[in-house]
Design a protein around this motif. Sequence first.
Motif: not given
Length: 358
Positions: A177-182, A290-298
């Motif tokens: 499995v390859v999963t895009h964030k998150p 997950g909002g901004s954190v789930a979008d950019m935290g990675h």
Amino acid sequence: MSKINRRDFLASTATFAASFSIVPSNVIAGLGKIPPSDQLTVANIGCGTQGLREMGSLLQNPKVRVVAVCDVNKFSTDYIDWSPHGIRNDIRETLGDDTWWEGKPGIPGGRDIGQEYVERFYAKNKPSGKYKGCASYEDYRELFAKEKKGIDAVKIMTPDHTHAPIALAAMDQRMHVVTHKPIANRLLEGRKVIQKAKDTGLVTHLLAWSDRPEYRQIKAWMDSGLIGELKEIHNWSYRPVWQQWTKRPSEAQAIPEGLNWELWLGPVPDIPYHKNYTHNVFRGWYEFGGGSVADMGHYSLFPLFETLGIDRSPVSARAFGTTTREEINQVYQWVKNDVAFPASCTIKWNFPAQASLP
């Protein structure tokens, strides 16, 4: 040398993640240099804007063959993106065809576009100029049931809330499995995915991540004692870069033809369809993103934690979000928002001592 199962080989090597890296076009002289029997067979699940944007690197990688696509949307031209022609131009460049989508309106997406993209690319290297080797599915469960013996790995490019269910189902079928964030849209789901990966021993990889050499420079300054004891880290993002609402849509809308709304909802309890939930605006809603954190935290937080050695979980967190009011009968009233992330916010985490940090 005795023959071994290709999936077993993948699970025992580190080549899997590398096989998804972008290969420069000048390196690829066309399919055929690597026998199909040695290629990684991949199913791409999610053919929206980001799914199509990243598909070109899969197609151009000679170690990979995309054999199936899946999306709950058959076809539409109402997707929202960061530019009017970015997706179109990416596909044109990969196909080597400057006329693709010529004179057609809107931004396309859906499994029909994904299947066309795959088959037109592989057709370029066929003497006949034709290729029909990419299956198309509406439901990932049907894909897994019918294609499980022919797929080595899946790449999950769906909205956040369906990442975990698809990843868990794929690993149940012994697919890598390859999963895009998150990883998931709920902590419990994320923990289940991580545990399943450990239990099965399958190869898993989380996108996305970006190298941050400036973080290594900061770490070097810290190790040299140039900035003293680290007490705080401040991290900024200009997210959200999508439309953000404070209430659910009140008006009813008909489900577009070709969209399986029930499948799109996945694990989320039934909600009436509205276009403000789908197509690149899902991330602002609690149920779907997950909002901004789930979008950019990675991109910014994860490599920072990794570089500085922050691997112990925070002991507390506090969040502060913007609020707004609306006029009702000539009086401003607070807008109660319990469905979507705020337009802007500040989040403060307190961490315990780490191995090399206070």
